[in-house]
Write a protein that holds these residues in place. Structure first.
Motif, PDB file in Angstrom:
ATOM      1  N   HIS A   1      -7.923  51.936 -18.208  1.00 36.48           N
ATOM      2  CA  HIS A   1      -6.983  51.795 -19.464  1.00 36.48           C
ATOM      3  C   HIS A   1      -6.151  52.951 -19.711  1.00 36.48           C
ATOM      4  N   GLY A   2      -6.516  53.897 -18.856  1.00 33.75           N
ATOM      5  CA  GLY A   2      -5.445  55.077 -18.908  1.00 33.75           C
ATOM      6  C   GLY A   2      -4.508  55.101 -17.932  1.00 33.75           C
TER       7      GLY A   2
ATOM      8  N   PRO B   1      -3.737  48.668 -31.603  1.00 35.19           N
ATOM      9  CA  PRO B   1      -4.801  47.723 -31.796  1.00 35.19           C
ATOM     10  C   PRO B   1      -5.945  47.779 -30.424  1.00 35.19           C
ATOM     11  N   GLY B   2      -5.480  48.239 -29.257  1.00 37.00           N
ATOM     12  CA  GLY B   2      -6.352  48.042 -28.210  1.00 37.00           C
ATOM     13  C   GLY B   2      -5.911  49.011 -27.164  1.00 37.00           C
ATOM     14  N   TYR B   3      -6.281  48.717 -25.960  1.00 35.43           N
ATOM     15  CA  TYR B   3      -6.035  49.566 -24.935  1.00 35.43           C
ATOM     16  C   TYR B   3      -4.402  49.791 -24.497  1.00 35.43           C
TER      17      TYR B   3
ATOM     18  N   GLU C   1       1.667  49.890 -22.914  1.00 45.08           N
ATOM     19  CA  GLU C   1       1.453  51.291 -22.346  1.00 45.08           C
ATOM     20  C   GLU C   1       0.217  50.965 -21.112  1.00 45.08           C
TER      21      GLU C   1
END
Lengths: 438, 542
Positions: free
Chosen positions: B29-30, B502-504, B541
């Protein structure tokens, strides 16, 4: 050990006389003492196992029933007396914490190994340990080890916690989630972290502290942390320095990748949450800042199930679950300390620390809001890692922190890349922030 | 033209297809890593919509809709660790971007209000051929040395919102204002050689130097006819939407006068960075300080003296600047053809600046104090007749000549986290509001009675006060930021933004920007008085 009881004992010759026998017996006692990883000197016993003798026998009896058992909502009441209220609430009301079920496993108690360096430092400095009027430990910065192996007050217990440097230095990867259990929204964080104790060292040279020439700023402890997630925080890097002088507030610098700037942060931000987790800056490793910021009162012992030998791969959860399933809990007879910050407006009205009697690590703590309500619980799970000098040292493996009022959680797993590492001290300089940002 | 469209299409596919492919694969998720973590890929996709809430009646003719921006943008960041061993580290870093603003594709009036050439420059990364590369450099570490070669963005400032010593890269202000778009996308990368020497001297001294061998970019101000720019003026009685008024003419002249990529146009900069501890009144202060020097061209030009022409409204000689601007005004009033502007009539001149900055946490005030001072030597200025002879508003004044003035810029901010008891625990707030109060002063030295404009006409100084407050709800899922700026010449802005994470990957941001001004003729920046807008950004992102 075996040569004392086996045939080798017969190798001793009768003509060596009683003097020789006494010498052997004395030596054997010393070796025997070391074999139990405990040393006695000047009324000091260290390390102190959580259970011994009758207590240990009773524990083993109990484990015959429970060790290896999976604990769920269905059978939790049978071991309720060994669970903290926070764990009990989460496991009996899993839906509040984003789960259909939360389970854990009971594992047998195992005594922790203690490094030779920690034993030697404790035996050297503990006999003369004393507290100053302001609550500081005398000679702070020039001593090491556990200062009060047989503590009498909460403050002494807090200093014992401070004396546990977990291999003196570490390099680890940590990946965690900020979890809203109600909406099931999650945000991931990944960090690489280098941590160094500059004083109170007992496993890696220089012992017990870096010289003044190497440590002119009087640093007690420092960390360097680089973020690898979330995507918009990649390469954001920070340095925090805690000083020996308790009057000096911590210094924090952050290189924010999206702004490409090195920014100083106010140390007074320590009671703010870290990047939206349920943890405030002071919560790091249980308590990050100076011991004398708080008052402490000992609250006796608590025999509770906690994770001291956690297999990280056994931890599991579904999306939106803020409390780990698969925690491998063993019983430990904790020292319990009630902690109140000297600042009356502090974010927590009180904390209760549960300290491990063997390492003095914090296995968990509970936090109460200003209205006195049970607010958060921070559980740290440990494993034993190889460290410097072929020793073995317990350190963090994973953790979770729950906000019981808001049904919100933050968890993480840690991969220990190196414990007892030799870390260059110039890493903890402002110039490193940009240089090491990727 | 067709070939360029083809290239644009390929660029669009490049930027959009790669992220889509990456989204469909299992990933961190990065950032995303390839080749045993040697290659790191990250980036973003955003749609940025701006809706103008206040358009003056006289400006309504320049657009059919109130949409100011409908900008699709993509960024791609690549980091390749080419060499990594104990003695040498070599990284290749690239930050690429692409965007397209589609308002002019569906708003005919807006389309017609901007000249074809300016429209092309504005709608995508086409102002310069390398606009799609924001950064691309090789980064070499060996011992205490670090060399970075290539197109780079440099951040030298400690304070936010107003720039004082942070001057290496010019800004692209055509679409929005700082704070709404990230700095690293608003700064225009320059090809340069940048070096560092990380010494072991006391004070953790870092020596940094920059050589920009001739790559020059001027500041990109809002284009005439675009939402953040002024309408084409003076108005053409027959064709009110006829593009290319005075603003467009000045931009076109500035662009054609931009210096070539030439060693003679090199800029140089040097900075010494250190960290010192001092004990003051029983408190330990850990000071981060810098001393810097810059030698380079001013990002806005002044006329060549030989091209200014006679400072008279009767001058209609289009080979001179005054004559050309007069001629252009006449052509619009008489609806006659637009004259050709004189080429190379403007000159980007060198000046020097010495800067000092310092930041430290100050225990008694429980906050961080940051300060910067920049002394600019010989900043090029345009002169005009004094007010007694030519009482026209500042930007309508005829140009008489050029001169130089020294300037002092001072910026001070005080950043303090303030804990509000009532806020703590409310909707998952930590209770802390990060607050930053700023004071910025620009003082022009010497006689200013004939200075035409840089900031306010004939003003010796300008003073800005800023306030920024940031707080969070829902465990930082929701972040609110309030930014305000007040200039004592009675203009400024208030911006309120709400950011939801809100999330990743998904990012949402909305906000409102309110500008106010006494009189736009008093001050260049006050032209924004009718630019209020609300906006929405939706992004991914990775």
């Amino acid at each position: 050990m075996t040569f004392l009881y086996g045939d080798n004992f017969k190798l001793l010759k009768k003509e060596d006389g009683m003097k020789r026998v006494y010498t052997v017996i004395l030596s054997a006692l010393v070796i025997l003492t070391f074999s139990f990883d405990a040393v006695f000197a000047a009324g000091i016993k260290f390390p102190v196992p959580s259970y011994e003798g009758q207590e240990l026998a009773k524990l083993r009896q109990w484990e015959k029933t429970w060790a290896g058992k999976k604990i769920t909502k269905e059978n939790i009441d049978q071991i309720k007396e060994f669970l903290h209220e926070g764990v009990y609430i989460a496991m009996t009301q899993p839906e509040k914490f984003g789960a259909e079920t939360i389970w854990c496993e009971v594992v047998p108690y195992r005594q922790y190994p203690t490094s030779k360096g920690k034993i030697a430092a404790t035996m050297k400095y503990a006999p003369t340990s004393k507290l100053e009027e302001n609550g500081m430990i005398a000679g702070y910065g020039q001593v090491a080890g556990i200062p009060f192996p047989q503590p009498k007050t909460g403050l002494e217990m807090a200093w014992n916690f401070d004396g546990n440097t977990r291999g003196d230095a570490s390099r680890e990867k940590q990946w965690g989630n900020v979890i809203d259990c109600r909406s099931r929204n999650e945000r991931e964080t990944i960090q690489y972290r280098w941590e160094l104790y500059w004083i109170g060292r007992y496993d890696v040279e220089p012992i017990p502290a870096f010289s003044k020439k190497k440590n002119p700023r009087g640093i007690a402890r420092s960390f360097f942390q680089r973020h690898a997630a979330p995507a918009d925080f990649v390469d954001t890097t920070m340095i925090e320095i805690k000083y020996i002088n308790p009057k000096r507030l911590e210094d924090l610098w952050v290189y924010t990748a999206m702004f490409r700037r090195i920014r100083r942060y106010a140390s007074t931000q320590r009671s703010d949450t870290i990047d939206g987790t349920d943890m405030i800056y002071d919560d790091h490793d249980g308590w990050y800042t100076s011991i004398i910021h708080n008052t402490y009162s000992a609250k006796g012992r608590a025999d509770l199930l906690v994770a001291r030998h956690q297999d990280r791969d056994k931890l599991e959860r579904i999306k939106g679950q803020g409390f780990w399933s698969g925690v491998q809990r063993e019983r430990v007879n904790h020292w319990v300390v009630e902690v109140k910050n000297k600042n009356k407006n502090y974010v927590y009205s009180k904390q209760i620390w549960y300290l491990d009697p063997e390492t003095w690590q914090m296995n968990f703590k509970t936090m109460y809001n200003r209205q006195g309500e049970f607010w958060k619980m921070y559980e740290m799970f440990y494993s034993v890692y190889p460290s410097a000098g072929n020793q073995k040292t317990p350190s963090y493996n994973s953790e979770h922190i729950m906000d019981y009022i808001r049904s919100h959680g933050s968890d993480s797993k840690r991969e220990m890349l190196e414990l007892g590492a030799e870390i260059r001290t110039d890493l903890f300089q402002v110039k490193s922030l940009k240089q090491k940002s990727y | 033209m067709h070939k360029k469209r083809g290239l644009s299409f390929i660029a669009a596919v490049f930027f959009f297809l790669i992220p889509v492919l990456l989204m469909t694969t299992e990933q961190s998720h990065g950032a995303i890593y390839f080749f045993e973590n040697k290659l790191r890929v990250k980036g973003s996709l955003y749609e940025f919509a701006m809706y103008q809430t206040k358009i003056k009646p006289e400006d309504k003719k320049f657009s059919d809709t109130r949409f100011g921006l409908m900008k699709a943008k993509a960024t791609l960041e690549l980091l390749y660790k080419a060499v990594e061993n104990d003695t040498l580290e070599v990284n290749l870093f690239g930050f690429f971007r692409w965007w397209h603003d589609s308002v002019m594709d569906f708003d005919d009036q807006r389309h017609d209000s901007v000249s074809r050439r300016n429209r092309h420059f504005y709608q995508g990364p086409y102002y310069d051929q390398d606009d799609w590369i924001n950064e691309l450099y090789v980064d070499i570490y060996r011992g205490p040395w670090n060399i970075r070669l290539g197109k780079q963005i440099v951040f030298w400032s400690e304070v936010e919102m107003v720039r004082t010593i942070d001057r290496i890269n010019p800004l692209d202000l055509r679409y929005t204002t700082p704070g709404i778009d990230p700095w690293d996308e608003m700064k225009i990368g320059l090809w340069m050689m940048r070096g560092f020497y990380n010494s072991d001297l006391p004070g953790q001294l870092v020596f940094e130097w920059i050589w920009i061998p001739g790559d020059f970019e001027g500041v990109r101000t809002p284009r005439e006819g675009t939402p953040m720019g002024s309408g084409p003026a003076p108005p053409d009685p027959k064709d009110p939407n006829r593009p290319f008024g005075q603003g467009g003419a000045v931009n076109a002249m500035w662009r054609s006068s931009q210096p070539a990529f030439n060693m003679r146009n090199s800029s140089f900069a040097f900075r010494l960075r250190g960290n010192s501890e001092v004990e003051l009144l029983g408190e330990f202060l850990n000071l981060d300080w810098t001393v810097s020097w810059y030698h380079g061209m001013n990002q806005t030009p002044v006329p060549n003296r030989e091209n200014i022409g006679k400072p008279s409204f009767s001058n209609i000689n289009t080979s001179t600047i005054n004559g050309y601007l007069n001629n252009l005004a006449v052509s619009r009033l008489t609806s006659s053809p637009t004259p050709n502007h004189p080429r190379g009539a403007w000159e980007y001149k060198f000046f020097d600046a010495i800067g000092v900055s310092c930041q430290s946490f100050i225990p008694p005030i429980k906050g961080v104090l940051r300060g910067e001072i920049s002394y600019e030597i010989g900043v090029p200025q345009i002169t005009a007749f004094s007010d007694r002879i030519d009482p026209s508003p500042s930007f309508a004044k005829l140009m008489v000549g050029t001169t130089e003035r020294d300037q002092v810029n001072i910026g001070i901010t005080y950043d303090v986290p303030i804990m509000y008891d009532w806020l703590q625990g409310l909707w998952g707030s930590g209770g802390v509001v990060d607050t930053s109060i700023g004071f910025f002063l620009q003082e022009r030295l010497g006689n200013v009675s004939r200075i035409r404009s840089t900031f306010a006409y004939q003003d010796r100084s300008q003073t800005n006060f800023t306030l920024m407050m940031r707080w969070h709800f829902w465990n930082n899922e929701l972040t609110q930021v309030l930014r305000t700026l007040y200039n004592t010449a009675n203009f400024g802005y208030v911006a309120m933004t709400v950011n939801w994470t809100p999330g990743y990957h998904m990012r949402y941001e909305t906000g409102y920007m309110y500008f106010y001004a006494k009189d736009p003729w008093d001050f260049n920046q006050a032209n924004a008085e009718n630019k209020d807008f609300i906006y929405l950004k939706i992004g991914y992102e990775f």
